[in-house]
Enzyme design. Structure first.
Site: not given
Length: 812
Positions: A67, A236, A238, A287, A325, A385, A414, A490, A766
């Site tokens: 997920s 996690e 939750y 999970r 988290h 994932a 990112q 880079q 970036d």
């Protein structure tokens, strides 16, 4: 709502006792007993089918697509509010989600799990986030399940003949609890998460029972929508996880207290009610947080007890959850070694206390890593994932022995997790098509002969590689020029930074893909070739053989040189001198600049040994060293898997570093939302890096020492930093000389020169923007209305992103 939920369950599924049926011997699940012609020749364990019992059938292989929050799961924003958001994509229709999962099913994955969907509005991830509680929401999901079920997944049959299994998909039911990013958050007790501004209200006993019904009702609706099962998110940090531990559960009723049987009651009753409501022909994945990595988390004995209770309650698969988290230990970022946490799943498997299949997860991104984990008996299944964002065909390519063609997930966060936390539709740094399949179509040889162009690309960094690959794939002819003798730009510096070893893989991927295009006669590459404007003019003239129709300038950036007296001293180096040119750096170092480059250079200098100049690749990063450095108890004898502070062993640093920035405030404030804290913590925990803000750089004297002023007004002070070297990481400036020469010439060529990547906008190197920009321009470069200055395209802005931005403005 509670009465409706109960009515739905009661009317559609007569309550019956679910027999205690062990689906499969976990100890035997990975031990493949088959003749050679029923095994995949490349990864036999990875492609061994897995029997989930007579009611469900077989999975075609051992890979689950785990997920992820993508932003495609839909939302529950009221229709009256949508026009005011003025979003380019309101995500009311789930066709985009269907295409996203359909593409990955075609890629051969055995089972997929959606992003989290709430069972009620209090469990929303954010305001009006996706939930499944109404008939309208149920109907929206049918396009997703229909798409997945229309696809057959290849597998191996006992007689050695080719066979297929249907595509399968589970809905993840996620109640965020105190992690909810809205003011209606609830939890086991009235607490506040450190990662959300909203305090959570304690659920009453009746509210807890209603929540259990809501989970079961959501599962019933998922089944009616066509889902093959659900994953119940119990890790996690939750809601379910919040009930399991005394850290967040201060209750004194039947769902709390010192008795772990009470604290796990919510999890167990959710599974029991879901199984009773949905029957035996429905996959239930749970999970399970096996390593909380937060103070006062679960003990190993508690985890074992819960695993047994979950099996007895009817789960089909137990998936591994690693870390809350809010944990201050990296669990999925690129600095985590491959498969670093598979030992946790193995420990439970070796206990032989449950027989349902166990799934390993976290930072598993390559088929040989999958195969190794399965082969050594660590797990029965592997969940990946983000690797499916990077390459939807990762399973297919593995099955066919084309591992070198896999676009490997680099774990950067990112474009996936960082997007999720601001309500933005996810994507992938190395694959901008991810979650934008209906928007970005890259079909081989899809342009007409009249549209075909001969294109020159100057610069082979991320933007140049992405443009060249996409343009040549769809049918243009591309010639790539670079003054370097290797592609990557880079990325060739980034790959040397500890924790960024995965960047080797992106360069490898583009090398392989461009070589294939070269063999097809669609691509040429001229490395070691510097292109001037006069070269461009000559190659664009009508009398030039192989005339170039359009030019793409992807020359990147140059380091910004701050105006500091004495900056020409030989002890002063740029980040390019250090990372690319491998300049020798002394023991005491001053780093000017605290953006992404400053942090990268500091981490490199902290760990780089001049006596050993070998650049590690991802498979060479030590799991044991990582776990020791971050205080993870591999034996899990300590509660939550945290070592006592005195037992944490930090790798010896090679240098002392003073890192500075001009502005006031926290250094690295602009780093990635989900990874910035890791970089700051790595440097701080080394105890060899001093971070100083609000600095003025006065001069560099004849000894190469840096004179600075810290602070302003009455609080300012001066210092002389007696360092061996000063490294400049003070930003970048775009290399626009070719573009400027074209504009200045005023000739026809000016309308054929397009600048992309860092050369278009420097930013913080970036790569996400660079690859996205190069890919999108390659698809539209043939269009007459695409001209220089109007050639930068971006993803549509979704309703969720607009709503998040509006909420943040109100909160400020």
């Amino acid at each position: 709502m509670m009465m409706a939920s109960t009515a739905r369950i009661a009317s559609r599924h007569r309550p019956r006792r679910i027999p205690h049926a062990r689906l499969l011997s976990s100890a035997a699940a990975t031990d493949i007993d088959a003749t050679d012609n029923t095994k995949n020749p490349h990864y036999p364990n990875m492609f061994a089918p897995l029997d989930l019992g007579p009611d469900i059938g077989k999975l075609p292989n051992r890979v689950i697509m785990g997920s992820m929050h993508t932003g495609l799961e839909g939302h529950s924003i009221p229709k009256l509010l949508l026009p005011f958001l003025n979003a380019e994509d309101d995500h009311t229709d789930l066709t985009e989600m269907a295409c996203y999962f359909g593409e990955r099913a075609k890629g051969g994955v055995g089972l997929m799990v959606t992003g989290g969907v709430a069972p009620n509005w209090k469990g929303w991830v954010g305001p009006f986030a996706g939930k499944l509680t109404t008939e309208t929401e149920l109907d929206r999901h049918k396009v997703v399940t229909d798409m997945v079920h229309s696809i057959r997944i290849p597998t191996y049959s006992p007689n050695g003949e080719d066979a297929t299994e249907p595509g399968r998909i589970c809905l993840q039911i996620l109640h965020t609890g105190r992690y909810a990013y809205h003011p209606f958050a609830v939890s086991a007790s009235s607490t506040k998460s450190p990662i959300s501004p909203f305090p959570a209200k304690e659920l009453s006993t009746s509210d807890v029972k209603a929540t259990i019904r809501d989970f079961a009702n959501c599962a019933v609706m998922a089944k009616e929508a066509g889902y093959d099962g659900v994953e119940i998110m119990g890790s996690e940090g939750y809601l379910i996880n919040q009930f399991l531990v005394s850290k967040t559960n201060h209750r004194n009723d039947e769902y709390g207290g010192e008795n772990f049987g009470n604290r796990m009651r919510l999890a167990v009753e959710i599974v029991k009610e879901t199984r009773k409501a949905c029957g035996l022909d429905f996959i239930i994945i749970f999970r399970l947080s096996m390593l909380d990595l937060v103070k006062d988390g679960s003990s190993w004995e508690e985890i074992k007890a819960l695993a047994q209770a979950l099996e007895d309650s009817g789960v089909t698969i137990i998936n591994t959850g690693i870390g809350w988290h809010e944990a201050r230990i990296p669990t999925i970022s690129t600095s985590v070694p491959r498969g670093a946490f598979s030992f946790v799943t193995k420990k439970l498997r070796d206990e032989k206390i449950v027989s349902v299949p166990l799934c390993a997860t976290n930072r598993i991104n390559a088929p040989h890593t999958v195969e190794s984990i399965l082969e050594n008996g660590s797990a029965d299944l592997i969940s990946m994932a983000r690797p499916f964002l990077a390459d939807p065909d990762i399973v297919k390519k593995s099955r066919e022995g084309r591992g070198e063609e896999i676009n490997t997930c680099i774990g950067c966060n990112q474009a996936c997790l960082d997007h999720a936390f601001i309500g933005k539709t996810a994507s992938c740094l190395v694959n901008p098509r991810a979650c934008h399949e209906t928007e970005i179509s890259i079909e081989p040889n899809s342009i007409t002969p009249d549209e075909k162009l001969n294109i020159g690309v100057v610069g082979s960094g991320p933007a140049g590689m992405a443009f060249a690959h996409t343009a040549a794939t769809i049918g243009h002819h591309v010639t790539l020029f670079d003054k370097s003798d290797e592609i990557g730009g880079q990325f060739n510096m980034a790959k040397r930074v500890p924790g960024k070893e995965e960047f080797h893989e992106t360069i490898r991927y583009f090398n392989v893909q461009l070589e294939k295009l070269k063999k097809e006669g669609k691509f040429d590459m001229q490395l070691g070739t510097e292109i001037s404007y006069s070269d461009m003019e000559r190659r664009s003239s009508d009398d030039c053989d192989g005339k170039i129709d359009k030019w793409i300038i992807a020359t990147g950036v140059d380091p910004r040189m701050p105006n500091i007296p004495g900056a020409d001293h030989p002890n002063v180096l740029s980040y390019i001198d250090v990372l690319r040119n491998k300049a020798k750096v002394g023991h005491k170092v001053a780093v000017i600049g605290a953006g992404g480059i400053g942090f990268d250079v500091s981490e490199y200098l902290l760990h780089h040994d001049d006596a050993d100049d070998h650049d590690k690749k991802a498979d060479e990063v030590s799991v044991d060293e990582f776990l020791e450095n971050w205080g993870v108890d591999r034996s899990i004898s300590e509660r939550a898997g945290l070592l006592p502070g005195e037992d944490v062993k930090m790798t010896k640093s090679h240098r002392e570093i003073i890192m500075m920035q001009r502005k006031k405030g926290k250094l690295g404030a602009g780093l990635g939302k989900t990874t910035g804290w890791i970089h700051r913590s790595t440097l701080a925990r080394s105890k060899c890096v001093e971070m100083v803000s609000e600095v003025s750089y006065d001069k560099i004297d004849e000894n190469g020492y840096l004179h600075i002023t810290v602070g302003k007004g009455d609080k300012k002070s001066t210092r002389v930093l007696e360092v061996d070297n000063i490294v400049l990481c003070a930003g970048q400036i775009s290399k626009k000389d070719l573009e400027e020469a074209a504009v200045k010439s005023g000739g026809d060529l000016a309308s054929k020169v397009f600048t992309i990547g860092g050369a278009y906008e420097a930013g913080e190197l970036d790569a996400k923007r660079a690859i996205d920009m190069g890919t999108r321009l390659a698809l539209s470069i043939k269009d007459e209305n695409v001209v220089p200055g109007k050639h930068a395209f971006h993803a549509d802005i979704g309703a969720e992103e607009k709503l998040y931005a509006t909420m943040m403005k109100v909160m400020r």
